[in-house]
Design an enzyme around this catalytic site. Structure first.
Site, PDB file in Angstrom:
ATOM      1  N   HIS A  21     -27.193 -27.628 -22.132  1.00  0.00           N
ATOM      2  CA  HIS A  21     -25.808 -27.618 -22.622  1.00  0.00           C
ATOM      3  C   HIS A  21     -24.872 -28.383 -21.674  1.00  0.00           C
ATOM      4  CE1 HIS A  21     -26.833 -24.475 -25.555  1.00  0.00           C
ATOM      5  NE2 HIS A  21     -27.421 -23.803 -24.580  1.00  0.00           N
TER       6      HIS A  21
ATOM      7  N   ASP B 292     -18.357 -22.263 -14.804  1.00  0.00           N
ATOM      8  CA  ASP B 292     -18.719 -20.849 -14.617  1.00  0.00           C
ATOM      9  C   ASP B 292     -20.182 -20.753 -14.164  1.00  0.00           C
ATOM     10  OD1 ASP B 292     -19.601 -21.865 -17.092  1.00  0.00           O
ATOM     11  OD2 ASP B 292     -19.398 -19.938 -18.134  1.00  0.00           O
TER      12      ASP B 292
HETATM   13  O1  LIG Z   1     -27.210 -16.516 -25.966  1.00  0.00           O
HETATM   14  C1  LIG Z   1     -26.333 -16.845 -25.180  1.00  0.00           C
HETATM   15  N1  LIG Z   1     -25.282 -16.070 -24.935  1.00  0.00           N
HETATM   16  C2  LIG Z   1     -24.315 -16.423 -24.063  1.00  0.00           C
HETATM   17  N2  LIG Z   1     -24.311 -17.565 -23.397  1.00  0.00           N
HETATM   18  C3  LIG Z   1     -25.321 -18.391 -23.592  1.00  0.00           C
HETATM   19  C4  LIG Z   1     -26.342 -18.105 -24.476  1.00  0.00           C
HETATM   20  N3  LIG Z   1     -27.195 -19.117 -24.468  1.00  0.00           N
HETATM   21  C5  LIG Z   1     -26.702 -20.015 -23.617  1.00  0.00           C
HETATM   22  N4  LIG Z   1     -25.573 -19.577 -23.075  1.00  0.00           N
HETATM   23  C6  LIG Z   1     -24.697 -20.243 -22.100  1.00  0.00           C
HETATM   24  O2  LIG Z   1     -23.476 -20.539 -22.789  1.00  0.00           O
HETATM   25  C7  LIG Z   1     -23.224 -21.948 -22.747  1.00  0.00           C
HETATM   26  C8  LIG Z   1     -23.539 -22.562 -24.075  1.00  0.00           C
HETATM   27  O3  LIG Z   1     -23.013 -21.837 -25.095  1.00  0.00           O
HETATM   28  C9  LIG Z   1     -24.091 -22.478 -21.655  1.00  0.00           C
HETATM   29  O4  LIG Z   1     -23.395 -22.415 -20.416  1.00  0.00           O
HETATM   30  C10 LIG Z   1     -25.277 -21.550 -21.665  1.00  0.00           C
HETATM   31  O5  LIG Z   1     -25.905 -21.422 -20.422  1.00  0.00           O
END
Ligand SMILES: O=c1[nH]cnc2c1ncn2[C@@H]1O[C@H](CO)[C@@H](O)[C@H]1O
Length: 320
Positions: free
Chosen positions: A244, A12
């Site tokens: 991540h 994504d």
């Molecule tokens: O605070 C957040 N809310 C939603 N998505 C996030 C947040 N921080 C990182 N990611 C995104 O979600 C995935 C890891 O959970 C990663 O793709 C990151 O970029």
């Protein structure tokens, strides 16, 4: 060197997805046989556009892109999209021109099943977004979990807080029903959760090093990373970003950089802890039959050689 590992990246994009995709493309150990797209950091239509764009940037338009689901496994249309993390375009608000290339006709679940049949036991799926496409592939072909080599999942928060709320990590929260299905499918699953990825930080100094390099993909990443750094400063108070998706990709590329334990994972699909991942690795015999009893085990990553992951990513971006 032995045969290259065939991988399909379900993605994504997303800034950290872009890093993971570039790392995969720069890795001689891997043969990227396709990208499949999903909502999460952006809506699916934009994920497809970004996947095509990233392949154009890397000069790899030979790799097919297959568009995935626009709704959750249970046909939910209220999606949670994290554009506040990645920018409204998903790639740091850079106004990139639309890609010239097009996705293939097959949908993502169809493509996953087709490739699993074409290369039985030899395809690894690296899942960087909500698990809808993988669950749909299993629905399409119940033997899919046995036909693939491994599913490496960026998702979950094992015995630590989530990042959407204290309970849930974003990818699992995006489609908890799909996640529970994949975790209990019997596939060889390796889950990389926030308990591991929050140890892997690309510091401001690392970023400076990337920007000094002549690597084409390092330069591209530095252009789009601003908003990801701002988000981390704002949300976590750190001048560094969590890697991540690249860490998940490394788990497929060089599993020796992580350790894992095995047990059963279930996902809560309702209520205030919707999306929480509960891992049973106790050796206890519970008095009752539980929702974990007799479910297939998965692997859950517990430690990571964080400097090695950062260095691998940086080296390969700088040598592009
Ligand atoms: O605070 C957040 N809310 C939603 N998505 C996030 C947040 N921080 C990182 N990611 C995104 O979600 C995935 C890891 O959970 C990663 O793709 C990151 O970029």
């Amino acid at each position: 060197m032995g045969e290259k590992k065939k991988i399909i990246i379900d993605t994504d994009p997303g800034i950290d997805d872009a890093m993971a995709i570039f790392l995969a493309l720069q890795s001689p150990e891997l043969d990227v046989i396709g990208l499949t797209t999903i909502y999460g950091n952006v809506y699916t239509t934009l994920a497809t556009r970004n996947a095509l764009h990233l392949l154009e940037v890397a000069g790899r338009t030979d790799i097919p892109v297959s568009e995935g689901s626009h709704v959750t496994f249970t046909k939910g249309t209220k999606l949670r999209v994290a554009d506040f993390v990645h920018g409204t375009d998903g790639l740091g608000n850079q106004n990139f021109p639309p890609p010239k290339s097009k996705p293939i006709e097959l949908s993502a679940p169809e493509f996953l099943v087709q490739q699993a049949n074409q290369y039985p036991g030899a395809v690894t799926v690296v899942a960087l977004g909500p698990l809808t496409n993988i669950a749909l592939a299993i629905e399409l072909d119940p033997e899919f979990p046995k036909k693939i080599q491994q599913i490496v999942i960026l998702g979950g928060a094992f015995a630590v807080n989530g990042n959407v709320n204290p309970a849930a990590e974003a990818n699992i929260f995006g489609d908890p029903d799909a996640a529970d299905m994949v975790f209990t499918s019997g596939a060889d699953v390796l889950a990389i959760g926030l308990n591991v990825t929050h140890q892997v930080v690309l510091s401001a100094a690392d970023r400076e090093k990337l920007s000094q390099s002549k690597g084409k993909l390092a330069q591209y990443m530095c252009k789009i990373l601003d908003i990801y750094y701002s988000y981390h400063l704002d949300a976590y108070g750190t001048d560094g970003v969590y890697l991540h998706d690249p860490t998940c990709l490394v788990a497929a590329l060089d599993p020796s950089l992580l350790t894992y334990v095995e047990g059963v994972v279930r996902v809560q699909t309702a209520g205030i802890t919707r999306g929480i991942t509960i891992f049973d690795n106790t050796k206890k015999r519970f008095a009752e039959i539980t929702e974990w009893t007799d479910k297939p085990s998965v692997k859950v990553a517990v430690t990571v050689d964080a400097p090695a992951v950062c260095n691998l990513l940086m080296d390969r971006l700088m040598n592009s």
